[in-house]
Design a protein around this motif. Structure first.
Motif, PDB file in Angstrom:
ATOM      1  N   ALA A  58       0.834  -1.203   0.000  1.00  0.00           N
ATOM      2  CA  ALA A  58       0.000   0.000   0.000  1.00  0.00           C
ATOM      3  C   ALA A  58       0.867   1.250   0.000  1.00  0.00           C
ATOM      4  O   ALA A  58       2.020   1.219   0.437  1.00  0.00           O
ATOM      5  CB  ALA A  58      -0.908  -0.001   1.224  1.00  0.00           C
ATOM      6  N   ALA A 145      -6.780   1.280   6.578  1.00  0.00           N
ATOM      7  CA  ALA A 145      -6.763   2.108   5.363  1.00  0.00           C
ATOM      8  C   ALA A 145      -5.775   1.571   4.324  1.00  0.00           C
ATOM      9  O   ALA A 145      -6.140   1.409   3.155  1.00  0.00           O
ATOM     10  CB  ALA A 145      -6.476   3.567   5.708  1.00  0.00           C
ATOM     11  N   PRO A 146      -4.527   1.249   4.706  1.00  0.00           N
ATOM     12  CA  PRO A 146      -3.623   0.680   3.701  1.00  0.00           C
ATOM     13  C   PRO A 146      -4.077  -0.693   3.201  1.00  0.00           C
ATOM     14  O   PRO A 146      -3.965  -0.984   2.011  1.00  0.00           O
ATOM     15  CB  PRO A 146      -2.276   0.578   4.424  1.00  0.00           C
ATOM     16  CG  PRO A 146      -2.362   1.497   5.584  1.00  0.00           C
ATOM     17  CD  PRO A 146      -3.810   1.559   5.955  1.00  0.00           C
ATOM     18  N   ALA A 149      -6.761  -0.244   0.737  1.00  0.00           N
ATOM     19  CA  ALA A 149      -6.263   0.345  -0.509  1.00  0.00           C
ATOM     20  C   ALA A 149      -5.766  -0.712  -1.488  1.00  0.00           C
ATOM     21  O   ALA A 149      -5.919  -0.557  -2.702  1.00  0.00           O
ATOM     22  CB  ALA A 149      -5.142   1.339  -0.208  1.00  0.00           C
ATOM     23  N   ARG A 163     -12.663  -3.129   3.241  1.00  0.00           N
ATOM     24  CA  ARG A 163     -13.331  -1.893   2.820  1.00  0.00           C
ATOM     25  C   ARG A 163     -14.432  -1.481   3.794  1.00  0.00           C
ATOM     26  O   ARG A 163     -14.664  -0.305   4.016  1.00  0.00           O
ATOM     27  CB  ARG A 163     -13.861  -2.006   1.398  1.00  0.00           C
ATOM     28  CG  ARG A 163     -15.014  -2.954   1.236  1.00  0.00           C
ATOM     29  CD  ARG A 163     -15.548  -2.962  -0.209  1.00  0.00           C
ATOM     30  NE  ARG A 163     -16.603  -3.921  -0.354  1.00  0.00           N
ATOM     31  CZ  ARG A 163     -16.440  -5.208  -0.606  1.00  0.00           C
ATOM     32  NH1 ARG A 163     -15.215  -5.691  -0.755  1.00  0.00           N
ATOM     33  NH2 ARG A 163     -17.472  -6.009  -0.716  1.00  0.00           N
TER      34      ARG A 163
END
Length: 176
Positions: A58, A145-146, A149, A163
């Motif tokens: 990421a 979050a990473p 991604a 997600r």
């Protein structure tokens, strides 16, 4: 949405089945050779690529430190493929941390490199020293979050995917 890849290795006697691991990467101390924390994370990703089969990594995020760690962290998540069992992989990750100059210290303190197994494709795992999936991963935006991604369809806790957790955490952040 495409499913996460699984190794094409056939399961036959004497051969371990390869698994995909999600590895959280963090740094908030500069390193004499690699530089500032974002460059330390880049170097750690390169090392994971050399030592294992890097599937994806990421983008690096800068996050506020939690607890007494002080400085902001550079964070990412890498997906690596390995035929090592979780405890073997954990031992290798701790060796990489040591190679980067990490020394045992206080919990939540500053660190040149932190590598944690977040999850793997092998299902839940529990030992005295390791739990997979990582028990706090779903509550940590600097991990979710990473992961979201690069693998939004990574099922962290049935029936929820990376997600979903990223969306939940984004909604919790105070608006400015």
């Amino acid at each position: 949405m495409a499913a996460l890849p699984h190794s094409g290795l056939a399961s036959f006697p004497g051969h371990k089945l390869s698994q995909l691991y999600a590895i959280a990467i963090g740094s908030n101390r500069p390193h004499g050779r690699f530089g500032r924390p974002p460059q330390v994370v880049e170097a750690a990703i390169a090392r994971l690529d050399r030592d294992f089969s890097l599937f994806d990594a990421a983008p690096i995020l800068i996050n506020k430190a939690h607890g007494p760690a002080g400085r902001d962290f550079a964070n990412s998540v890498a997906l690596v493929e390995s035929d090592l069992e979780p405890l073997e992989l954990l031992s290798r990750l701790k060796g990489i941390e040591c190679d980067f100059g990490r020394r045992p210290g206080r919990r939540w303190g500053a660190r040149v490199l932190d590598l944690d197994i977040v999850d793997w494709t092998g299902g839940p795992w529990r030992s005295r020293t390791l739990r997979i999936p990582h028990p706090a991963a779903a509550d940590r935006a600097f991990v979710i979050a990473p992961l979201a991604a690069i693998a939004p369809g990574w099922q962290l806790a049935a029936p929820l995917y990376a997600r979903h957790f990223a969306h939940r955490l984004a909604r919790r952040r105070p608006r400015r």
